[in-house]
Write a protein that holds these residues in place. Sequence first.
Motif: not given
Lengths: 222, 249, 205
Positions: B18-29, B33-35, B218-221
């Motif tokens: 849960y906490f790991l995912a919380g940290k990763m989500i902004p990066w995937f977003w 956006a960039v792509f 996007y899907s991963i995020a």
Amino acid sequence: MLEMLRWVIRRDLVLAMRRRSDVLTTLFFFIIVVSLFPLGVGPEMNLLRTMAPGVVWVAALLASMLSLGRLFSSDYLDGTLEQMLLAPQPLSIVVLGKVAAHWLVSGVPLVVMAPVLGLQYDLAADALLILTASLVLGTPVLSMIGAIGAALTLGLRGGGVLVSLLVLPLYIPVLIFGAGAVEASASGLGAEAYLSLLAAFLVGALVLTPWATSAALRISLD
Amino acid sequence: MNFRDIAWFKYSSPASFYFLAGKMIPWFWAAAAVFAVAGLYIGFFVAPTDFQQGEAYRIIFIHVPAAWMSMFLYVVMAGWAGIGLAFNTRLSSMMATALAPTGALFTFLALWTGSLWGKPMWGTWWVWDARLTSELILLFLYIGFMSLQAAIDDPRRADRAGAVLALVGVVNVPIIYFSVKWWNTLHQGASISLMQAPTMAATMLTGMLVMALACWMYSIAVALMRVRCIIVERERHAQWVSEMRGQLK
Amino acid sequence: MLEAIGLECVRGDRRLFRDLSFGLEPGRLLQVVGPNGCGKTSLLRMLCGLMAPVHGEIRWEGASIRSLAEDYLATLTYIGHLNGVKDELTALENLRISSALGGTHVDEPAAVSALEKMGLGGREMLPAKVLSQGQRRRVALARLLLTEAKLWLLDEPLTALDKAAVAFVESLLAAHLEKGGLVVLTTHQDLQQPGLGTRRLELGT
């Protein structure tokens, strides 16, 4: 193992014979659906002749799906299904027996009735033959795939509608090749390729679906 | 020692994930956006106008990646569900549940954009093209999976029943695709396929690939966000969830 | 012989029991008691392998019942909360079919005499739908007279039975224990018959 298979089939056939109205309901549903189409699209014989294989097959799909509710649910409600899971034999054998009985009771009447309904649509004799052959090969596959859906939705609210949602997309290949066989023979292409593919589906389903149905039953009774 | 007691790796426990995912989500977003910006720029400004289809073809920069994702996500979803069924790992089943709506969304997007493209190409909103038809059936499969899971109250049964259905579906998808294709050739003869652009310029391909990457991110995020919701919902009685709630107050 | 190690049971949101361990030797009877909804039926379903425990393991003669699979099923007879009696079939057909499913093939005379002993003489050919609740329970329990299973798992076997039938079932249990069999049963009634090597397991405390 064969002994068990025989017991299960015989039991389900006896039960079906004592509840004959259920069997007849499915059959009449099939007949009515097929007979409704000309009323909807008009009695133009050429149109009906091209539509016939698809109409008969779609009606068979729906009829076979409607009868799925009976496959496991009454055994589930009175506790017999628990006993079947506890039988000291592979569960696939019990499943195979139940599906075989289901096909004998709900699939075979459709196969027998189909040529008569084909006559309503003015199908030629050889097309009627191919239609019957495709149903003989295809309807067991429908029963076997349907059993997975019936097992997954056991005891759920709205299970009847849900099972159609799960099972109908999986029926599509059988529909395409079943109806396709008749069309191909009508257009002179020969139906052998279609019928052998249906036979391949039958063999594949025979190998894979009892296993999936057993897994689904164990999950539903957990 | 019990098989499922082995800590496969640290983040297989829902709480730490849960906490790991919380940290990763902004990066995937951010990556998504960039792509997306880069892909759309290539698609709209760099790629040349098609001499047969004019500007309308530019919808492939959405359509093709969406179609790719829709099929790919179904396989990934079935994979996670299968792992969850085989090894009784709760997190994998949650991933499968979290991926389903995204997959269905991409399937719908592929259908929608395909129909928008069909109008200028063939003059109708819908053609019974083999790919569109398979995509429609795929949408039915996604809907079946989601409805089955929604109908079951017990999460454990929902996970496992969904897994059986997804695996049966994944065996069936190639058969369905093959039979729809066969059906299509029987009835229409050779049809114009959406993918067979006569000259696929390299820039077009680049644009599509970059857009596909955007869809991936996007899907991963989104899947991670959804998985976080599912974790909290299922573990609401666990201590770490109540501690977290305490901190929020 | 039968061992449960650290069982945990979760139904929906509720944890019914955890860290439940016990062992049962041949010739002994385990009576599971406790208030409604404390997990008695769940425990029995776990013991017969219908339900997988969230944690823990069940062993039969030292091997996990998961690995024994059908070999384990061949050694047990389970009579659940539901009778597994089909309305459309006669008492005789019901008994023969349920025995066959359990792996014992019973010929007609043997089945008739079992039903007679259960107090259903003369009703063998009636469809089960005309039988009373207690009589259906007797049809289900008649299987105990025919089975060769060593482990009996009985969920509320005595409900709906009259006094005579209760006494008869208890005598069956005693005879089974005498032969070195094992019984796990749930019941709210206290067993009357002395000499049943009873151990009690309280759930929900």
